[in-house]
Design an enzyme around this catalytic site. Structure first.
Site, PDB file in Angstrom:
ATOM      1  CG  HIS A  36     -45.751  12.231  11.627  1.00 48.58           C
ATOM      2  ND1 HIS A  36     -46.475  13.038  10.774  1.00 48.58           N
ATOM      3  CD2 HIS A  36     -44.779  11.674  10.864  1.00 48.58           C
ATOM      4  CE1 HIS A  36     -45.964  12.970   9.561  1.00 48.58           C
ATOM      5  NE2 HIS A  36     -44.933  12.156   9.585  1.00 48.58           N
ATOM      6  CB  SER A  64     -44.417  10.823   6.409  1.00 44.67           C
ATOM      7  OG  SER A  64     -43.972  12.075   6.872  1.00 44.67           O
TER       8      SER A  64
END
Length: 247
Positions: free
Chosen positions: A226, A81
């Site tokens: 995610h 990320s």
């Protein structure tokens, strides 16, 4: 006699994360690949240091840690990320400083720097949604918990929340305030992208990283959202080993 270390894998955490996030990955890597999780200021073993709200400052901090080993042996960088964006920026800056370049970048659940559809990092908010600056602390916290970034059993701790909120705020400020300086040029470093099948970031958007390397590119999907890596450390390690030619 233990095998000689042939390469170092530096790992950069996500927004709000720390080096400890990569503890489980270590057991799936061979002795010839040294895992070196990097700690950002203001968390983990560096919790007494001030937090940074600039991607440029964070990148300089990371390169200071990477340089000694990079000049002595081959290395690669993994970033999840926000950490993925930092990994790419580190490779760009290493090229500018004539440092040895990483053998490969592993970018996990990360949008390209110029992606127009999503704010960078774990906000996952389309541009039509409220910006980070418009989110209340409660909304920010709920969003991160919902995405799986914080286990529910931990999220209920007021003490942990009071510790983590300033870290999250600093990291989100750094990511959302960063803007590319001109056109981002491709780098001569192979890029492998990892992505959860249920991530807000689509496979098509993740594939845009191919335009930012002049050499090899690959994309691997894993089950999950995610934070897919929490259930896929073994598979992740297998891909890393294969791409680095490790056994």
């Amino acid at each position: 006699m233990a095998p000689e270390t042939t390469a170092t894998l530096f790992c950069i955490p996500h927004a709000g994360g720390s080096a400890a996030h990569y503890t489980q990955l270590r057991s799936f890597l061979p002795d010839t690949l040294r895992l070196h999780p990097l700690e950002l200021p203001g968390r983990g073993r560096r919790h007494n240091e001030p937090l940074h709200t600039s991607m440029s400052t964070l990148c300089n901090d990371l390169l200071d840690a990477i340089r000694p080993e990079a000049e002595a042996a081959p290395y690669a960088i993994f970033g999840h990320s926000m950490g993925g964006l930092l990994a790419f920026l580190c490779a760009m800056r290493a090229a500018e400083r004539n440092m040895p370049l990483p053998r490969r970048l592993f970018l996990s659940a990360t949008a390209t720097p110029e992606s127009p559809r999503f704010m960078p990092d774990i906000t996952g908010l389309p541009c039509a949604q409220p910006s980070f600056e418009e989110l209340s602390p409660e909304q920010l916290w709920e969003h991160v918990v919902e995405m799986g970034g914080i286990p529910q059993c931990v999220a209920s701790s007021d003490e942990f929340r009071s510790y983590l909120m300033p870290v999250l705020h600093a990291d989100f400020t750094a990511v959302t305030s960063w803007k590319p300086q001109g056109t981002i040029k491709p780098i001569p470093v192979p890029i492998t992208v990892f992505l959860g099948e249920e991530d807000f970031l689509t496979k098509e958007k993740a594939a845009e990283w191919q335009s930012l390397t002049t050499v090899d590119f690959s994309l691997h999907l894993f089950p999950g959202n995610h934070f897919y890596l929490q259930e896929n450390w073994a598979g992740l390690a297998d891909c890393i080993k294969q791409r680095l030619g490790q056994r």
